[in-house]
Design an enzyme around this catalytic site. Structure first.
Site, short mmCIF file in Angstrom:
data_model
loop_
_atom_site.label_atom_id
_atom_site.label_comp_id
_atom_site.label_asym_id
_atom_site.label_seq_id
_atom_site.Cartn_x
_atom_site.Cartn_y
_atom_site.Cartn_z
CD GLU A 129 -2.94 -1.00 2.42
OE1 GLU A 129 -3.21 -0.15 3.52
OE2 GLU A 129 -3.98 -1.60 2.06
CG HIS B 81 -9.59 6.46 6.06
ND1 HIS B 81 -10.68 5.17 4.90
CD2 HIS B 81 -8.78 5.48 5.55
CE1 HIS B 81 -10.51 4.00 5.86
NE2 HIS B 81 -8.58 4.23 5.52
CG HIS C 234 -8.98 5.70 1.87
ND1 HIS C 234 -8.91 5.64 0.60
CD2 HIS C 234 -8.56 4.65 2.42
CE1 HIS C 234 -8.24 4.41 0.33
NE2 HIS C 234 -7.81 3.62 1.46
NE ARG D 30 -4.58 5.57 3.18
CZ ARG D 30 -4.84 4.77 3.86
NH1 ARG D 30 -5.34 5.18 5.15
NH2 ARG D 30 -5.11 3.14 3.58
NE ARG E 98 -4.98 5.50 9.96
CZ ARG E 98 -5.19 4.25 8.84
NH1 ARG E 98 -4.17 3.54 8.46
NH2 ARG E 98 -6.22 4.28 8.25
#
Ligand code: SIN
Length: 517
Positions: free
Chosen positions: A111, A337, A226, A279, A372
């Site tokens: 990811e 998110h 997100h 992200r 994060r």
């Protein structure tokens, strides 16, 4: 007689805390609206842990640090990444059916922000659901854990500055009191936003309870969006915003603008890691690319049999919407998110109110900094859930808060604006979407502060807005067009505590660097 700990929350963090207490010889009353509920079962991608042959907790730590944009608490990130493999072993012992390679080893996904394949997953993109189901089976079979399913906690009881228990009310109106140390594991507040990947029940309730009890909150301005939530009307999706896991990009998914261009690979929005950039960067790039038309996630160039086998749950979720995961262009847009901020906590979940502990998204250990790293959230529930449960059982006292505050300075209070009478849930969601979204500015934040009242969900929404107003820089998930760069002097936490002016405290790493200089 063994000590009883009250755990509030039946998701991954709450159940992990409860099991840690019971395994250490204590007793637990676990209060939840539904065992295995909250955001945990909605988590798709997986759990990050350095278990691959080419990986190490050090490398995982460095990726966590890099994503957090200068604000990660390094001690917390060490704990998270070093304890990760042991917590995965616990989940295997609890029976979580993680996906495997043909040779029997754990299948490891990729990811954004990770430099190794280290995302452990189950059911393709149904990892959270499998984890909570397995943990719930163990919790319900543990005699020293009593599960109270249904009541709502209405207050943390305090006496002489200590948490002494909780007040609760059952759906039929009967109320009650339970005494003992309390672990709050109630999740975050991203469900307050109108467009969110979270259920609407993840509305900051636990953060509000801790605030009312006098606990310090930290970093609430850092709300993670997100990048790839399905961009269809909520009513059609049956979700506020349906998450399309980042693991899809780990398997080669590309982001295309309305002209079919891979805007993260070329052009002014490009990044060296392209679709696998952190992200916050991908979410902002999509936000800007959407100004010229829709943005799509495309897996058309990847073997469709592989995609369908790897993500069966998403294939099933998209089918009723008339979309084929493997072959269609999937319209996407960012959605709220996760919140990096929350109730300030030390490395054992202890808050500034002795006797009150926190774990999971409700907590702010500083482990995620300003942004994060993907799939560190379920991991946080496991690592800090266990620590908070044990700390509550042992009566661990909070450590480090006063030192941190002494290093810092008081900040100005709210802009002098009368808050209006409060807004409904839907209007509150709209305010957050429009004024405290991916891109922020002074005027929008001040307007939000003027409309959000200090009541109900407005309390937590106001903490997000006030943090965003105070933080005059852009860092990680908090981006202000009027202060578009990170500012070294702002490398620290914004602390908010009921009845006191907000406070700024530099992060530990920044202090250490200053001392070295
Ligand atoms: C995802 O599957 O993309 C979400 C996982 C996470 O939030 O870390």
């Amino acid at each position: 007689m063994s000590k009883r700990v009250i755990v509030v929350g039946g998701g991954a963090a709450g159940m992990t805390a409860a099991l840690a207490v019971a395994n250490a010889g204590g007793k637990v009353t676990l209060i939840t609206s539904a065992i295995g509920g909250g955001s945990s079962p909605w988590a798709q991608g997986g759990v990050a842990a350095a278990v691959g042959p080419d990986d190490s907790p050090d490398q995982h730590f460095l990726d966590t640090l890099a994503c957090g944009a200068g604000l990660v608490d390094e001690a917390a990130a060490r704990v998270l990444t070093e304890e990760a493999p042991a917590r995965i072993a616990d989940l295997l012992a609890a029976g979580v059916p993680f996906d495997r390679e043909p040779d029997g080893s754990l299948a490891l996904g990729l990811e954004g922000g990770h430099h190794r394949r280290r995302i452990i997953h189950a059911g393709g993109g149904a990892t959270g659901w499998h984890i909570v189901r397995s943990l719930a089976n163990v919790v319900l079979a543990t005699p020293d854990i009593s599960v109270l399913e249904g009541p709502s906690v209405t207050a943390i009881r305090t006496h002489a500055g200590r948490a002494t228990g909780v007040e609760l009310v059952w759906p039929d109106g009967i109320d009650g009191v339970l005494e003992g140390p309390v672990v709050l594991a109630t999740g975050g507040c991203a469900g307050l936003y109108g467009r969110s990947t979270n259920p609407g029940t993840v509305n900051g309730g636990g953060i509000g309870l801790a605030w009312q009890a006098g606990a310090a909150l930290a970093d609430l301005e850092f709300v993670q969006f997100h990048p790839t939530a399905l961009d269809l009307p909520a009513a059609d999706m049956g979700h506020k915003a349906l998450l399309l896991t980042e693991a899809l990009r780990g398997e080669g998914g590309q982001l295309l603008d309305s002209r079919g261009r891979r805007f993260l690979a070329e052009g002014p929005l490009a990044h060296p890691l392209a679709e696998l950039a952190p992200r916050d960067i991908v979410a902002r790039a999509i936000h800007y690319a959407r100004q010229d038309g829709p943005v799509y996630l495309s897996l058309r160039h990847v073997d469709p049999d592989h995609i369908r086998a790897r993500f069966p749950n998403l294939v099933a979720l998209l089918k009723p919407l008339g979309l084929d995961l493997a072959t269609d262009l999937l319209p996407v847009a960012p959605a709220a998110h996760y919140v990096m901020g929350g109730v300030w906590s030390d490395l054992h979940g202890a808050t500034t109110v002795p006797g009150l502990y926190v774990a999971g998204e409700v907590a702010c250990t500083g482990v995620h900094g300003a942004n994060r790293l993907a799939s560190n959230s379920l991991l946080e529930c496991l690592v800090f859930g266990r620590r908070a449960g044990l700390a509550a059982l042992e009566g661990v006292q909070p450590d480090g808060f006063d030192d941190m505050l002494n290093r810092g300075v008081a900040l100005e209070a709210d802009p002098p604006l009368p808050a209006d009478e409060g807004v409904s849930g839907a209007a509150l969601g709209e305010i957050l979407d429009h004024n405290l979204g991916v891109i922020r500015d002074e005027a929008g934040i001040v307007e939000a502060l003027a409309r959000l009242a200090e009541d109900g969900n407005g309390v937590v929404a106001r903490r997000i807005a006030l943090g965003a107003w105070l933080r005059r820089e852009s860092r990680g998930a908090h981006f202000r067009v009027d202060y578009p760069e990170p500012v070294e002097a702002w490398r620290g936490r914004i602390i908010q505590q009921r009845g006191q002016p907000p406070h700024f405290a530099p992060v530990r790493a920044a202090v250490a660097a200053g001392e070295r200089a």
